[in-house]
Design a protein around this motif. Structure first.
Motif, short mmCIF file in Angstrom:
data_model
loop_
_atom_site.label_atom_id
_atom_site.label_comp_id
_atom_site.label_asym_id
_atom_site.label_seq_id
_atom_site.Cartn_x
_atom_site.Cartn_y
_atom_site.Cartn_z
N MET A 1 40.72 21.60 -29.17
CA MET A 1 41.61 21.92 -30.29
C MET A 1 40.81 22.03 -31.57
SD MET A 1 44.86 19.81 -31.87
CE MET A 1 43.83 18.47 -32.49
N THR A 2 40.93 23.15 -32.24
CA THR A 2 40.29 23.32 -33.54
C THR A 2 41.07 22.57 -34.61
OG1 THR A 2 39.46 25.51 -32.94
CG2 THR A 2 39.57 25.00 -35.28
N VAL A 3 40.36 21.88 -35.49
CA VAL A 3 40.98 21.23 -36.65
C VAL A 3 40.53 21.98 -37.88
CG1 VAL A 3 41.26 19.11 -37.96
CG2 VAL A 3 40.99 19.00 -35.48
N GLY A 4 41.47 22.50 -38.66
CA GLY A 4 41.13 23.28 -39.84
C GLY A 4 41.78 22.74 -41.09
N ILE A 5 41.48 23.39 -42.20
CA ILE A 5 42.10 23.04 -43.48
C ILE A 5 42.62 24.32 -44.13
CG2 ILE A 5 40.73 20.98 -43.96
CD1 ILE A 5 39.17 22.85 -45.98
N SER A 6 43.53 24.12 -45.06
CA SER A 6 44.05 25.22 -45.86
C SER A 6 43.54 25.09 -47.29
CB SER A 6 45.59 25.19 -45.85
OG SER A 6 46.13 26.17 -46.70
N LEU A 7 43.10 26.21 -47.85
CA LEU A 7 42.67 26.28 -49.25
C LEU A 7 43.48 27.37 -49.97
CD1 LEU A 7 38.75 26.11 -48.98
CD2 LEU A 7 40.31 24.26 -49.58
N PRO A 8 43.75 27.23 -51.27
CA PRO A 8 43.44 26.09 -52.12
C PRO A 8 44.13 24.81 -51.65
CG PRO A 8 44.02 28.01 -53.44
CD PRO A 8 44.37 28.34 -52.02
N ALA A 9 43.42 23.70 -51.78
CA ALA A 9 43.94 22.42 -51.33
C ALA A 9 44.83 21.77 -52.38
CB ALA A 9 42.79 21.48 -50.99
N LEU B 1 37.56 29.75 -60.24
CA LEU B 1 38.28 29.22 -59.08
C LEU B 1 37.74 29.79 -57.77
CD1 LEU B 1 40.49 27.50 -57.88
CD2 LEU B 1 42.13 29.32 -58.37
N VAL B 2 37.33 31.05 -57.75
CA VAL B 2 36.79 31.63 -56.53
C VAL B 2 35.51 30.92 -56.13
CG1 VAL B 2 35.79 33.72 -55.51
CG2 VAL B 2 37.87 33.89 -56.88
N THR B 3 34.64 30.67 -57.09
CA THR B 3 33.40 29.93 -56.82
C THR B 3 33.71 28.53 -56.29
OG1 THR B 3 32.22 31.16 -58.53
CG2 THR B 3 31.25 29.08 -57.81
N THR B 4 34.69 27.88 -56.91
CA THR B 4 35.08 26.54 -56.46
C THR B 4 35.55 26.56 -55.02
OG1 THR B 4 35.72 25.85 -58.70
CG2 THR B 4 36.70 24.65 -56.86
N LEU B 5 36.36 27.55 -54.65
CA LEU B 5 36.88 27.63 -53.29
C LEU B 5 35.77 27.93 -52.28
CD1 LEU B 5 40.24 29.47 -54.00
CD2 LEU B 5 39.92 27.06 -53.37
N GLN C 1 31.63 23.02 -48.10
CA GLN C 1 31.76 21.56 -47.95
C GLN C 1 32.54 21.22 -46.67
OE1 GLN C 1 34.16 19.53 -51.01
NE2 GLN C 1 32.32 18.38 -51.51
N ALA C 2 33.59 21.97 -46.40
CA ALA C 2 34.39 21.75 -45.20
C ALA C 2 33.56 22.01 -43.95
CB ALA C 2 35.63 22.64 -45.23
N ALA C 3 32.80 23.10 -43.96
CA ALA C 3 31.96 23.43 -42.81
C ALA C 3 30.90 22.35 -42.60
CB ALA C 3 31.30 24.79 -43.02
N ASP C 4 30.32 21.86 -43.67
CA ASP C 4 29.31 20.80 -43.57
C ASP C 4 29.90 19.52 -43.00
OD1 ASP C 4 27.38 22.49 -44.59
OD2 ASP C 4 27.50 21.70 -46.64
N ALA C 5 31.20 19.29 -43.28
CA ALA C 5 31.88 18.10 -42.76
C ALA C 5 32.21 18.23 -41.28
CB ALA C 5 33.16 17.84 -43.56
N GLY C 6 32.07 19.45 -40.73
CA GLY C 6 32.37 19.66 -39.32
C GLY C 6 33.73 20.26 -39.06
N ILE C 7 34.44 20.65 -40.11
CA ILE C 7 35.75 21.28 -39.97
C ILE C 7 35.57 22.69 -39.42
CG2 ILE C 7 37.75 22.13 -41.27
CD1 ILE C 7 37.33 19.66 -43.12
N GLY C 8 36.37 23.06 -38.41
CA GLY C 8 36.10 24.29 -37.68
C GLY C 8 36.70 25.55 -38.24
N ALA C 9 37.71 25.44 -39.12
CA ALA C 9 38.39 26.64 -39.61
C ALA C 9 38.89 26.41 -41.03
CB ALA C 9 39.55 27.01 -38.70
N VAL C 10 38.82 27.47 -41.82
CA VAL C 10 39.34 27.44 -43.19
C VAL C 10 40.34 28.59 -43.33
CG1 VAL C 10 38.80 27.68 -45.64
CG2 VAL C 10 37.22 26.44 -44.14
N TRP C 11 41.56 28.24 -43.72
CA TRP C 11 42.64 29.22 -43.89
C TRP C 11 42.99 29.30 -45.38
CZ3 TRP C 11 45.17 31.47 -39.53
CH2 TRP C 11 44.75 30.98 -38.29
#
Length: 316
Positions: free
Chosen positions: A1-9, A17-21, A27-37
């Motif tokens: 199962m992939t665990v992802g996050i949604s941005l903007p959080a 804001l684009v640079t921040t995202l 940062q999410a990828a470095d933490a091991g999170i597999g997907a960013v939506w």
């Protein structure tokens, strides 16, 4: 199962804001999170952010959650999807949604008529465009014709299409014509008793395999559970006014949308995420991780990365 996050959080700061995202996606990828939506808003374009992230952040899967299909034409959307797919090296997934009548008509001046028929015709046209590169389609709610011949982008295979479907009719159309669903505020009971069986039954009737179920779950690791629960009740009341959300809440045995916000320590949040998997979710995307402090967000992301690593280890 992939665990992802949604941005903007939520709560993003910075001069750009684009640079921040983009920094947060790294940062999410470095933490091991597999997907960013990326959520589609009226101030930011989710497809553009996905394409930028696809180039800037290797490895992580990217998607939109969700792009309203009104008032975008499928020819235009297909071009954006190909661009994001090529930019990411094939790691893009499109999340689509019908939105709501008041929003579509008030914001865009576009009639919100026969939405299920429009969803069906839109998915038919978009699927043809993504797979064949050309179309000559005349439906009851949609006309699409590639006047200049086939359109294709090297490096852009057809991207998966998921729909934020929760009603029975929308689920049936999605099961026939798309790759999965992106339900938000659908409790485990609603997934297990209603959404997954409805989806799988419709897919079987259409001769297709069971679609993916990517459950969207607001969650935050925090010690301020009572304080943030009260705030969640206030912030998520908005969704209780929509018939589709009210119905899915009722099917899940949930009175207040804020009750579905997973709040607590790492063990409590992890247990809630696992409940969604046990109910039939193939993936979980955690939303609203910026609901609290920066420290709470980072703590939550570390947990999600650890859960992703555990899942990967279990699958080996």
């Amino acid at each position: 199962m992939t665990v992802g996050i949604s941005l903007p959080a939520g709560g993003e700061q910075g001069e750009n804001l684009v640079t921040t995202l983009l920094d947060q996606a790294r940062q999410a990828a470095d933490a091991g999170i597999g997907a960013v939506w990326f959520s589609q808003r009226q101030d930011l374009d989710a497809l553009s952010l996905a394409a930028l992230t696809g180039q800037a952040v290797p490895g992580v899967r990217i998607g939109t959650s969700v792009v309203p299909l009104y008032p975008r034409h499928p020819i235009t959307l297909a071009a954006q999807v190909r661009t994001a797919q090529a930019a990411s090296g094939g790691r893009f997934q499109l999340g689509l949604g019908l939105s709501a009548k008041f929003f579509v008509e008030d914001s865009y001046g576009v009639p919100f008529e026969r939405p299920i028929r429009h969803l069906r015709e839109y998915l038919e046209a978009l699927g043809t465009l993504l797979h064949d590169g050309e179309i000559d389609f005349q439906g009851q709610t949609l006309r699409a014709r590639t006047a200049f011949g086939p359109a294709g982008v090297p490096g852009a295979p057809p991207a998966p299409v998921l729909v934020a479907a929760m009603g029975p009719q929308a689920l049936r159309v999605t099961a026939e014509l798309a790759d999965g669903v992106l339900p938000f505020l659908a409790a485990p009971k609603a997934l297990d008793d209603y959404l997954v069986p409805t989806l799988n039954s419709a897919a079987a009737e259409a001769g297709r395999r069971p679609p993916r179920v990517v459950a969207m779950l607001p969650a935050l690791v925090t010690t301020r559970t009572e304080e943030l629960r009260a705030r969640a009740h206030e912030d998520l009341t908005f969704y209780e006014r929509f018939p589709s959300y009210r119905d899915i809440l009722d099917r899940g045995g949930v009175e207040r949308a804020g009750d579905l916000f997973a709040l607590g320590d790492e063990e409590a949040v992890a247990a809630e995420i696992r409940r969604y998997r046990e109910a039939g979710a193939s993936e979980v995307v955690v939303t609203q991780t910026g609901f609290g402090t920066e420290e709470e967000r980072l703590r939550t992301w570390r947990l999600l990365g650890e859960l992703a690593r555990q899942e990967a280890g279990a699958g080996e």
